[in-house]
Write a protein that holds these residues in place. Structure first.
Motif, PDB file in Angstrom:
ATOM      1  N   LEU A 134      40.853  22.092  36.051  1.00  0.00           N
ATOM      2  CA  LEU A 134      41.426  22.641  37.272  1.00  0.00           C
ATOM      3  C   LEU A 134      41.276  24.159  37.282  1.00  0.00           C
ATOM      4  CD1 LEU A 134      42.991  22.259  39.882  1.00  0.00           C
ATOM      5  CD2 LEU A 134      45.106  22.179  38.545  1.00  0.00           C
ATOM      6  N   GLY A 135      41.496  24.770  36.130  1.00  0.00           N
ATOM      7  CA  GLY A 135      41.378  26.221  36.025  1.00  0.00           C
ATOM      8  C   GLY A 135      39.979  26.709  36.337  1.00  0.00           C
ATOM      9  N   GLU A 136      38.964  25.919  35.950  1.00  0.00           N
ATOM     10  CA  GLU A 136      37.581  26.311  36.239  1.00  0.00           C
ATOM     11  C   GLU A 136      37.327  26.369  37.735  1.00  0.00           C
ATOM     12  OE1 GLU A 136      33.021  24.626  35.540  1.00  0.00           O
ATOM     13  OE2 GLU A 136      34.694  23.806  34.365  1.00  0.00           O
ATOM     14  N   ARG A 137      37.824  25.376  38.478  1.00  0.00           N
ATOM     15  CA  ARG A 137      37.637  25.356  39.935  1.00  0.00           C
ATOM     16  C   ARG A 137      38.350  26.520  40.594  1.00  0.00           C
ATOM     17  NH1 ARG A 137      39.839  20.214  42.372  1.00  0.00           N
ATOM     18  NH2 ARG A 137      38.847  21.030  44.246  1.00  0.00           N
ATOM     19  N   ILE A 138      39.560  26.789  40.131  1.00  0.00           N
ATOM     20  CA  ILE A 138      40.333  27.880  40.724  1.00  0.00           C
ATOM     21  C   ILE A 138      39.675  29.228  40.427  1.00  0.00           C
ATOM     22  CG2 ILE A 138      42.544  29.106  40.626  1.00  0.00           C
ATOM     23  CD1 ILE A 138      43.884  26.391  40.119  1.00  0.00           C
ATOM     24  N   MET A 139      39.257  29.424  39.175  1.00  0.00           N
ATOM     25  CA  MET A 139      38.648  30.691  38.781  1.00  0.00           C
ATOM     26  C   MET A 139      37.378  30.952  39.588  1.00  0.00           C
ATOM     27  SD  MET A 139      39.265  33.147  36.609  1.00  0.00           S
ATOM     28  CE  MET A 139      38.424  34.582  35.923  1.00  0.00           C
ATOM     29  N   ARG A 140      36.571  29.932  39.773  1.00  0.00           N
ATOM     30  CA  ARG A 140      35.337  30.100  40.541  1.00  0.00           C
ATOM     31  C   ARG A 140      35.669  30.512  41.973  1.00  0.00           C
ATOM     32  NH1 ARG A 140      33.384  25.496  39.806  1.00  0.00           N
ATOM     33  NH2 ARG A 140      31.981  25.998  38.076  1.00  0.00           N
ATOM     34  N   ALA A 141      36.682  29.874  42.546  1.00  0.00           N
ATOM     35  CA  ALA A 141      37.076  30.204  43.920  1.00  0.00           C
ATOM     36  C   ALA A 141      37.590  31.631  44.029  1.00  0.00           C
ATOM     37  CB  ALA A 141      38.143  29.225  44.402  1.00  0.00           C
ATOM     38  N   LEU A 142      38.378  32.082  43.058  1.00  0.00           N
ATOM     39  CA  LEU A 142      38.917  33.436  43.103  1.00  0.00           C
ATOM     40  C   LEU A 142      37.799  34.472  43.074  1.00  0.00           C
ATOM     41  CD1 LEU A 142      41.968  33.200  40.639  1.00  0.00           C
ATOM     42  CD2 LEU A 142      41.903  32.759  43.103  1.00  0.00           C
ATOM     43  N   ILE A 143      36.782  34.222  42.251  1.00  0.00           N
ATOM     44  CA  ILE A 143      35.653  35.148  42.147  1.00  0.00           C
ATOM     45  C   ILE A 143      34.839  35.142  43.437  1.00  0.00           C
ATOM     46  CG2 ILE A 143      33.479  35.588  40.953  1.00  0.00           C
ATOM     47  CD1 ILE A 143      34.826  34.469  38.413  1.00  0.00           C
ATOM     48  N   ALA A 308      38.343  38.843  30.894  1.00  0.00           N
ATOM     49  CA  ALA A 308      39.411  39.542  30.171  1.00  0.00           C
ATOM     50  C   ALA A 308      40.743  39.411  30.903  1.00  0.00           C
ATOM     51  CB  ALA A 308      39.038  41.013  29.996  1.00  0.00           C
ATOM     52  N   GLN A 309      40.706  39.496  32.230  1.00  0.00           N
ATOM     53  CA  GLN A 309      41.940  39.337  33.007  1.00  0.00           C
ATOM     54  C   GLN A 309      42.480  37.917  32.905  1.00  0.00           C
ATOM     55  OE1 GLN A 309      42.231  41.800  36.866  1.00  0.00           O
ATOM     56  NE2 GLN A 309      40.069  41.256  36.696  1.00  0.00           N
ATOM     57  N   LYS A 310      41.584  36.960  32.865  1.00  0.00           N
ATOM     58  CA  LYS A 310      42.005  35.556  32.743  1.00  0.00           C
ATOM     59  C   LYS A 310      42.851  35.347  31.503  1.00  0.00           C
ATOM     60  CE  LYS A 310      39.996  31.030  31.623  1.00  0.00           C
ATOM     61  NZ  LYS A 310      38.749  30.248  31.493  1.00  0.00           N
ATOM     62  N   PHE A 311      42.500  36.025  30.407  1.00  0.00           N
ATOM     63  CA  PHE A 311      43.250  35.850  29.162  1.00  0.00           C
ATOM     64  C   PHE A 311      44.419  36.834  29.031  1.00  0.00           C
ATOM     65  CE2 PHE A 311      39.061  34.040  27.785  1.00  0.00           C
ATOM     66  CZ  PHE A 311      39.525  32.748  27.580  1.00  0.00           C
ATOM     67  N   GLY A 312      44.639  37.657  30.066  1.00  0.00           N
ATOM     68  CA  GLY A 312      45.837  38.494  30.079  1.00  0.00           C
ATOM     69  C   GLY A 312      45.654  39.933  29.681  1.00  0.00           C
ATOM     70  N   ALA A 313      44.421  40.388  29.451  1.00  0.00           N
ATOM     71  CA  ALA A 313      44.212  41.803  29.141  1.00  0.00           C
ATOM     72  C   ALA A 313      44.566  42.631  30.368  1.00  0.00           C
ATOM     73  CB  ALA A 313      42.767  42.058  28.734  1.00  0.00           C
ATOM     74  N   GLU A 314      45.256  43.741  30.151  1.00  0.00           N
ATOM     75  CA  GLU A 314      45.627  44.616  31.261  1.00  0.00           C
ATOM     76  C   GLU A 314      44.546  45.673  31.422  1.00  0.00           C
ATOM     77  OE1 GLU A 314      49.528  46.870  33.097  1.00  0.00           O
ATOM     78  OE2 GLU A 314      49.665  45.637  31.290  1.00  0.00           O
TER      79      GLU A 314
END
Length: 584
Positions: A134-143, A308-314
């Motif tokens: 599910l995360g893969e689909r969402i991440m692709r859409a956000l980009i 990097a943002q996906k894993f929480g890096a600021e």
């Protein structure tokens, strides 16, 4: 066929044209998928016309529409509103900026009563990691949504002025490199832009005007001032103690951020301008593993930035670091920013790379951003259309730029101080350059001076084999003559550098002392990776590898109670080193 049917078809056709990958950009979630997401969110209700989020204000996270409809529109500072799309039940509202709570780039208003599930940024990141498919689909859409906003050319700040006005090109580059939607209006062709110029009566030095989405008008702003006005820089970092502060967001810094954050370390990444470093300005990287057809530096860096943002890096960009205090008086390293703030971290990774070298050319500084460029992007390429340009050569980046510019300029004059290209450029680029008919190689030559009124008009050059000087009518000069390490901010903290200013790593403290991690500097807890490191290979692949490698050393350093003193005492008196320190 009824009029309603025709209207519907026209609307769907327009949407398909605006979003070629519509199904991936705006997927509809199943009831089962929404149920899986409930543990990450909280219910929110909105009345007809109420705003869920607004352009220029920090976004609350990702909304999943449970019932009702939300109208998404894009607006700019001139009051122009452009419809984007309407989203209904099963669809989610967000783009890539909501991974870190950045300012929204669009408006979202309830069209009737709306019920939603809100996932704040930290919970959204948790979902992307925990629910992989599910995360893969969402991440692709956000980009894809961010890409669509950038390509749409409707919202974001409006830059008003001619293409050659003041810092127009540098500001465009800054926004493009940071993935910020924007557009440019020339007051000679656009009445709204002309009216604004008449109202504010800027001097030539105050152009371009920049109109932010909230209506604020800036006069030829600095990149930092523009970033502050757009909400690109937050203030939350001042209150936190990070495990790792990464200074620089080129390939090495981004790699460090991805691997460190994915392994649970709290990471802050700083860069004075934009993510990607010098590699981010490359129009094509063809010798990086896994990309046989090549990839632009911006695309490669953009993927790493989002990862990097996906894993929480600021990501604190643009924020420049002015100095590093290694005394640890407060129990941690202290970094002073150009904005006057201080931030603390248990460890520091120096990934600040190098700054473009400025050769000794008369009047060079006057024409920087006004005809003198240190990179070649589509913005500069448009300025060079059907013109002769000069490119001063040094390394693969120069070869890539020459080939790219040859598709836009009438002729590319490559000036080379030496008698050939083989010492500094890959063979595949040399062969491509030699096969390009509008690239002229000028060996044993150098630029000595620049002339013109407000912008560059002429280049003075000479042969290094004879005293004669020549003049060429040139409006765009590209300098690719190498770079100097960006290490001035390390002065006074004990980090040793070599004669060239590059950071030394892996230095032994004396005979009999324990082995030092390969990427450790002379200050325990401070590491160096990428181009800034003495002895690095100065290639994208090498930088990314060092960014991954340094995380093992970071874990080893942080594992011993966060105290470098205790760590080094333990290593001195223990015959076996911790595994994380064996070779870095």
């Amino acid at each position: 066929m009824t009029a309603i049917d025709e209207t519907t078809i026209n609307r769907l056709s327009a949407t398909a044209a605006a979003f070629p990958r519509h199904e991936q950009t705006f997927p509809t979630l199943t009831a089962h998928e929404i149920e899986r997401m409930r543990r990450f969110g909280e219910p929110r209700s909105y009345k007809d016309g109420e705003a869920l989020f607004e352009t220029g204000t920090p976004g609350p996270g990702m909304f999943v529409v449970l019932s009702g409809s939300v109208a998404i529109t894009q607006r700019d500072g001139l009051g122009r509103v452009t419809p984007v799309i309407d989203q209904g039940p099963g669809q989610f509202l967000a783009e890539i900026g909501q991974l870190s709570g950045r300012a929204a780039l669009v408006d979202g208003h309830a069209d009737g009563a709306v019920e939603t599930l809100l996932l704040p940024p930290d919970r959204l990141r948790a979902l992307l990691v925990a629910e992989a498919d599910l995360g893969e689909r969402i991440m692709r859409a956000l980009i894809l949504r961010r890409v669509s906003l950038i390509q749409g050319g409707a919202g974001g700040p409006v830059l008003i002025g001619s293409a050659s006005a003041g810092n127009m090109a540098p500001l465009q580059n800054f926004l493009a490199r940071n993935g910020q939607p924007h557009h440019v209006l020339d007051p000679e062709a656009d009445t709204d832009a002309a009216d604004l110029v008449a109202r504010y009566s800027p001097t030539r030095a105050e152009l371009p005007l920049v109109v932010c989405p909230n209506g604020t008008v800036l006069r030829n702003p600095s990149e930092t001032a523009l970033a502050m006005a757009l909400g690109m820089i937050g203030n939350s970092a001042q209150d936190r103690l990070y495990d790792v502060a990464v200074v620089g967001s080129g390939p090495a810094g981004l790699s460090t951020a991805v691997y460190a954050a994915s392994e649970g370390l709290s990471v802050a990444v700083f860069d004075s301008r934009a993510f990607g470093g010098q590699a981010g300005a490359s129009m094509r990287i063809e010798n990086y593993l896994g990309f046989p057809t090549g990839i632009t530096g911006q695309a490669l860096a953009g993927r790493a930035f989002n990862q990097a943002q996906k894993f929480g890096a600021e990501m604190l960009i643009p924020v420049s670091i002015k100095s590093l205090d290694c005394s640890k008086a407060s129990g941690a390293f202290t970094l002073a920013t150009g904005c006057g703030h201080t931030l603390r971290a248990k460890s520091v990774v120096v990934a600040s790379g190098a700054r473009y070298r400025r050769p000794a050319i008369d009047n060079l500084e006057h024409y920087e951003g006004r005809g003198v460029w240190y990179w070649a992007s589509p913005i500069e390429a448009r300025l060079c259309a059907n013109q002769d340009v000069v490119l001063v050569v040094g390394g693969n980046s120069a070869g890539q730029a020459a080939v790219y510019l040859s598709a836009h300029a009438r002729r590319v004059n490559m000036m080379i101080r030496g008698g050939g290209l083989g010492a500094s450029m890959s063979r595949y680029l040399i062969e491509r350059i030699e096969a390009t008919p509008n690239i002229e190689l000028m060996f044993n030559t150098e630029v000595i001076g620049l002339d013109g009124a407000e912008t560059l008009e002429r280049v003075r050059w000479r042969s290094r084999l004879a005293p004669d000087e020549f003049t060429m009518d040139i409006r765009n000069l590209f300098l690719f003559v190498g770079a100097d390490p960006a290490t001035g901010w390390l002065e006074g903290c004990g980090v040793q550098v070599d004669r060239g200013g590059f950071v030394k790593t892996g230095v032994q403290n004396g005979e009999g002392a324990p082995a030092v991690p390969l990427l450790q500097t002379t200050v325990p807890g401070v590491f160096a990776v990428g181009d800034v490191r003495s002895g690095s290979v100065k290639r994208v692949g090498g930088a990314i590898g060092e960014g991954a490698q340094v995380v093992a050393a970071l874990h080893g350093y942080l594992a011993v109670a966060g105290s470098p003193t205790l760590l080094w005492k333990a290593m001195l008196h223990h015959p076996r080193q911790p595994r994380a320190f064996a070779g870095g």
